[in-house]
Write a protein that holds these residues in place. Structure first.
Motif, PDB file in Angstrom:
ATOM      1  N   MET A  38       0.826  -1.206   0.000  1.00 24.91           N
ATOM      2  CA  MET A  38       0.000   0.000   0.000  1.00 24.91           C
ATOM      3  C   MET A  38       0.861   1.257   0.000  1.00 24.91           C
ATOM      4  O   MET A  38       0.578   2.215  -0.732  1.00 24.91           O
ATOM      5  N   ILE A  39       1.907   1.276   0.797  1.00 23.45           N
ATOM      6  CA  ILE A  39       2.807   2.432   0.846  1.00 23.45           C
ATOM      7  C   ILE A  39       3.505   2.615  -0.493  1.00 23.45           C
ATOM      8  O   ILE A  39       3.615   3.732  -1.009  1.00 23.45           O
ATOM      9  N   LYS A  42       1.135   4.066  -3.042  1.00 29.19           N
ATOM     10  CA  LYS A  42       0.889   5.482  -2.760  1.00 29.19           C
ATOM     11  C   LYS A  42       2.068   6.332  -3.224  1.00 29.19           C
ATOM     12  O   LYS A  42       1.882   7.398  -3.811  1.00 29.19           O
ATOM     13  N   LEU A  43       3.288   5.868  -2.994  1.00 27.56           N
ATOM     14  CA  LEU A  43       4.461   6.606  -3.431  1.00 27.56           C
ATOM     15  C   LEU A  43       4.529   6.685  -4.954  1.00 27.56           C
ATOM     16  O   LEU A  43       4.883   7.730  -5.517  1.00 27.56           O
ATOM     17  N   ARG A  45       1.952   6.535  -7.022  1.00 28.47           N
ATOM     18  CA  ARG A  45       0.868   7.421  -7.459  1.00 28.47           C
ATOM     19  C   ARG A  45       1.235   8.877  -7.218  1.00 28.47           C
ATOM     20  O   ARG A  45       0.998   9.732  -8.072  1.00 28.47           O
ATOM     21  N   ASP A  46       1.824   9.181  -6.056  1.00 25.45           N
ATOM     22  CA  ASP A  46       2.205  10.560  -5.751  1.00 25.45           C
ATOM     23  C   ASP A  46       3.365  11.038  -6.621  1.00 25.45           C
ATOM     24  O   ASP A  46       3.484  12.216  -6.902  1.00 25.45           O
TER      25      ASP A  46
END
Length: 49
Positions: A38-39, A42-43, A45-46
């Motif tokens: 998940m992390i 997210k990284l 995507r960001d």
């Protein structure tokens, strides 16, 4: 996903405390793996934005 991680932790504790310690440890390692994925997602995507 966070709810799934919580369920995995509960199942792992049940397995561990009911005497099936190896399966409890195996299942217990899934939660940190999912959190790591998940992390990572997210990284990624960001980083695109």
């Amino acid at each position: 996903m966070l709810i799934l991680c919580a369920v995995i932790i509960v199942v792992a504790e049940y397995l561990f405390l009911s005497g099936d310690q190896m399966h409890g440890l195996f299942v217990g390692l899934w939660a940190p793996t999912l959190l790591g994925v998940m992390i990572y997602l997210k990284l990624v995507r960001d980083g695109r934005e």
